[in-house]
Design a protein around this motif. Structure first.
Motif, short mmCIF file in Angstrom:
data_model
loop_
_atom_site.label_atom_id
_atom_site.label_comp_id
_atom_site.label_asym_id
_atom_site.label_seq_id
_atom_site.Cartn_x
_atom_site.Cartn_y
_atom_site.Cartn_z
N UNK A 196 -87.84 -14.19 18.10
CA UNK A 196 -86.55 -14.81 17.78
C UNK A 196 -86.73 -16.00 16.85
N UNK A 197 -87.78 -16.79 17.09
CA UNK A 197 -88.07 -17.90 16.19
C UNK A 197 -88.37 -17.39 14.78
N UNK A 198 -89.16 -16.33 14.70
CA UNK A 198 -89.49 -15.76 13.40
C UNK A 198 -88.26 -15.18 12.71
N UNK A 199 -87.36 -14.59 13.50
CA UNK A 199 -86.14 -14.02 12.91
C UNK A 199 -85.25 -15.10 12.33
N UNK A 200 -85.10 -16.20 13.06
CA UNK A 200 -84.28 -17.31 12.55
C UNK A 200 -84.90 -17.90 11.29
N UNK A 201 -86.20 -18.10 11.31
CA UNK A 201 -86.87 -18.65 10.14
C UNK A 201 -86.79 -17.70 8.96
N UNK A 202 -86.88 -16.40 9.23
CA UNK A 202 -86.78 -15.42 8.15
C UNK A 202 -85.40 -15.45 7.51
N UNK A 203 -84.36 -15.59 8.35
CA UNK A 203 -83.01 -15.67 7.80
C UNK A 203 -82.83 -16.92 6.95
#
Length: 265
Positions: A196-203
């Motif tokens: 989830x952290x990676x997804x937010x950072x990717x966005x």
């Protein structure tokens, strides 16, 4: 900052330096994202506590002692004294509770979300970006280079750095904070939390990637549009792209704010 203190002679070196800066930022980005999401979860807990506030359900230490001191003397009830003071100040206990659930909650919500992660704070945290651009720009001010303001690469590079730091960084900061707030709920499991952290950072990294692509495309803007080589024209083209990307971030941020205002978010 030490990586930006070496002499820079071409744009390839700039890309290498920026890549190193991005990599260093990525090392701590995941931990920062997790911390900020936890911060917003704590704010949710505070909101629930304020919404459920009730003086009738509160207790004082004197109540636990049944209003009798260790020496056997009767004690005044602190809770009753506080309630009488509240009635004098607010007119009634119900008015006080409504004030806490509305006005106080709104003030705390605004101060602990908007004012904590403010634009001056973001500019201060990311000040190494503009310092790096200033350092690299100074590396291009050789004495034997013809000093023409409109064509000097040092001035063009400094303009690009100012646009990134002063315009793009605040806009992307707002978008990142909104994404972290939107995805603040903690999933089950450490792996899901990391994803989830990676997804937010990717966005949040999408505008950064678009900015990098815009930087690459504007390296050919002077020859493609004006059929001449001029570094200042490239910088102006990059500045225009930065403004457009920042406006897009602002529009997306408005949409995320509308989502966060809906019940359940």
């Amino acid at each position: 900052m030490p990586i930006a203190t070496v002499p820079v002679n071409d744009e390839r070196t700039i890309v290498q330096l920026l890549s190193a800066i991005v990599f260093c930022a990525l090392v701590v980005a995941i931990a920062v994202a997790s911390t900020v999401r936890s911060y917003f979860r704590d704010l949710d807990t505070m909101k629930l506590q304020l919404l459920s506030i009730s003086l009738d359900s509160t207790r004082s230490s004197c109540c636990d002692l049944h209003h009798v001191s260790p020496s056997g003397e009767r004690m005044l009830c602190d809770r009753k004294i506080v309630k009488e003071c509240v009635k004098i100040w607010f007119g009634s206990v119900l008015t006080f509770e409504d004030t806490v659930r509305t006005e106080v909650l709104d003030i705390l919500n605004r101060d602990l979300t908007q004012k904590v992660f403010s634009t001056p704070w973001a500019l201060g945290v990311t000040s190494p970006i503009i310092l790096a651009f200033m350092d690299v720009s100074a590396s291009w001010t050789q004495a034997d280079h013809p000093w023409e303001l409109w064509e000097h690469p040092a001035v063009a590079l400094l303009l690009e750095g100012l646009m990134i730091w002063f315009l793009f960084v605040p806009a992307n900061k707002d978008l990142l904070i909104l994404l972290l707030r939107l995805g603040r709920r903690r999933p089950r499991g450490t792996c899901l939390e990391l994803l989830k952290n990676l997804s937010v950072l990717a966005a949040a990294a999408v505008p950064v990637l678009v900015l990098v692509v815009a930087y690459g495309l504007t390296r050919f803007a002077d020859r493609a549009v004006f059929d001449t080589e001029n570094v200042m024209l490239r910088a102006v083209g990059f500045a225009f792209c930065t403004v457009l990307i920042s406006l897009c971030n602002f529009v997306v941020g408005l949409g995320l704010k509308a989502v966060l205002r809906r019940p359940g978010w």
